[in-house]
Design an enzyme around this catalytic site. Structure first.
Site, PDB file in Angstrom:
ATOM      1  CB  SER A  26      -0.844  -0.134   1.160  1.00 55.23           C
ATOM      2  OG  SER A  26      -2.001   1.042   0.934  1.00 55.23           O
ATOM      3  CG  ASP A  39      -2.308   4.139  -1.281  1.00 53.79           C
ATOM      4  OD1 ASP A  39      -3.084   4.134  -2.391  1.00 53.79           O
ATOM      5  OD2 ASP A  39      -2.470   3.410  -0.150  1.00 53.79           O
ATOM      6  CG  ASP A  61      -5.882   1.046  -0.822  1.00 55.23           C
ATOM      7  OD1 ASP A  61      -5.075   2.002  -0.592  1.00 55.23           O
ATOM      8  OD2 ASP A  61      -5.955   0.111  -0.210  1.00 55.23           O
TER       9      ASP A  61
END
Length: 463
Positions: A161, A300, A304
């Site tokens: 992430s 990012d 998400d």
């Protein structure tokens, strides 16, 4: 008055922790900092706790899966090639349907270790007799969407992430495009204790590549807003964090008519989230001002999360984005029930929603808990201050591109700038303090700390 109450609460916390940890003043001091932070944001503000904070109820039996899959530093267990191969095999055994061949999609972000773990997962899944469809670099929400539309048993994303490139992780989606339930994650973990065996050669999984994955997802994103909406006349700067939206986002917004400038679209495997993206929007702010753009949008590394920048260079975070979307839905009489935030959601969001007569509840931090609360209440809108926004009426998971589009719809239909819309919510002063510890899991499951949290939050709720 607010500061006076806050000081009284802090004194109460310090007193309680000192009595619980009388022999170690250093630990007691750190506990005070942590509890004060939790107390300030909780403050009895309608929390729907899932009971997992500090591990207080002992429900968490999982050894590897966290709130968002399995994540860590590459090369350190369990983010190693051998473990990920076994994980692929274990997942394949769980998702294989009897005598039928299962089908699992694999996507990844742009960090260099993704190639290694992609190969490891492929080998493990094939050994379990599952067919694999490779997506290549693809945003996390795209994997969720494609898993559902391809009627696959599961989707796997190789990503850490918003973390830097030395980290990586593995997260799963079920066939409906949603996060795996606890029972499925526990089933996968149970196979990790078993010996890896390979199916008969004729049953080994086959591998194929989905070549039109990007185009499918682009069309899906465009379809989440009314067909009558066009972005013509808007000048937008996009920051793709050198991550998995690098070849997606610009197409979505430009095909809808916007004039688009991009930064953070040259991934090299090592520069994902590096001084760019939603966690570091300074470069985007500078570019918006230099380009005299109407707004900027930063994602990012896995797409998400989203934060935005208005034309004055002011950052618009997840709380403000949630408010703008909720206000627009209320104005258009679009049913969404209420809004789910977290312990970290700004008080201004709650007060702003109350003024709109929109119900609001808080959960522990983590999109898994937000999703659980949305399901429990039958609502469709929730998210976190970090920019992880969930619009369940158009998506099954947090989606940065889709969330940004919902904000643009509000701007166009209200004929207002992003600055105008964000000004309707008055943010309250808020500070986040990170407490460094040598063993996070030990601290988060410490009984004394959990007891102090319970004592404090019970009092706060009573207020």
């Amino acid at each position: 008055l607010h500061l006076s109450i806050r000081r009284q609460r802090q004194m109460c916390i310090r007193d309680r922790v000192s009595r619980l940890c009388p022999s170690d003043k250093r630990i007691a001091g750190k506990c005070c900092e942590l509890l004060i932070l939790i107390g300030v944001v909780r403050s009895g503000l309608g929390i729907q706790s899932q009971g997992l904070i500090m591990g207080g109820n002992g429900k968490s039996q999982k050894r590897y899966f966290g709130t968002d899959g399995i994540r860590g530093r590459v090369g350190d267990f369990p983010i190693t090639p051998d473990f990920v191969l076994k994980l692929g095999w274990a997942a394949g055994k769980v998702f294989a349907e009897g005598d039928k061949r299962g089908k699992i999609l694999i996507g990844k972000d742009t960090r260099i270790s993704g190639y290694m773990f992609e190969a490891a997962l492929e080998a493990g899944l094939a050994a379990a007799g599952v067919d694999i469809h490779m997506l290549g670099p693809m945003p996390t929400p795209a994997v969720a969407y494609l898993t559902r539309t391809f009627q696959a048993q599961a989707g796997i994303v190789i990503s850490a992430s918003h973390n830097a490139y030395p980290d990586n992780g593995i997260k799963f989606f079920a066939g409906d495009g949603r996060k795996l339930p606890d029972a499925t994650e526990l089933a996968i973990e149970s196979y990790l204790d078993k010996e890896l065996t390979t199916v008969e050669s004729r049953d080994i999984g086959k591998v194929a590549r989905i070549t039109d994955a990007a185009g499918r997802y682009i069309e899906y994103c465009k379809g989440t807003i009314p067909g009558s909406i066009a972005l013509g006349g808007l000048k937008i700067v996009l920051d793709c964090a050198n991550g998995s939206t690098y070849h997606i986002a610009a197409n979505v917004f430009s095909e809808l008519g916007a004039s688009v400038t991009t930064i953070g679209t040259a991934p090299n495997g090592l520069n994902i989230n590096m001084e760019c993206g939603s966690t570091s929007p300074q470069r985007l702010i500078e570019e918006v001002l230099a380009q005299k753009a109407d707004l900027g949008i930063a994602f990012d590394g896995d797409g998400d999360r989203v934060v935005m920048v208005d034309h004055t260079g002011s950052e618009v975070d997840g709380d403000e984005i949630l408010y703008i979307i909720a206000r627009d839905r209320r104005r258009r009489n679009v049913a969404f029930g209420g809004v789910v935030g977290t312990l970290m959601s700004n008080l201004g969001l709650q007060l702003g929603l109350e003024a709109l007569d929109v119900p609001f509840v808080r959960t522990d931090v983590g999109d898994r808990y937000v999703m659980e609360a949305l399901k429990k209440n039958g609502w469709t809108l929730g998210g976190e201050s970090s920019g992880h926004i969930v619009c369940l009426d158009v998506s099954t998971t947090g989606d940065g591109i889709v969330s940004a589009l919902q904000v643009l719809v509000a701007m166009i239909q209200c004929d207002a700038s992003l600055q105008d819309l964000r000004s309707k919510m008055v943010k309250m002063p808020q500070t986040m303090c990170n407490v460094k510890v040598s063993d996070k899991q030990k601290v988060m499951t410490d009984g004394k700390i959990a007891k102090a949290c319970l004592l404090y939050t019970s009092d706060a709720a009573d207020e």
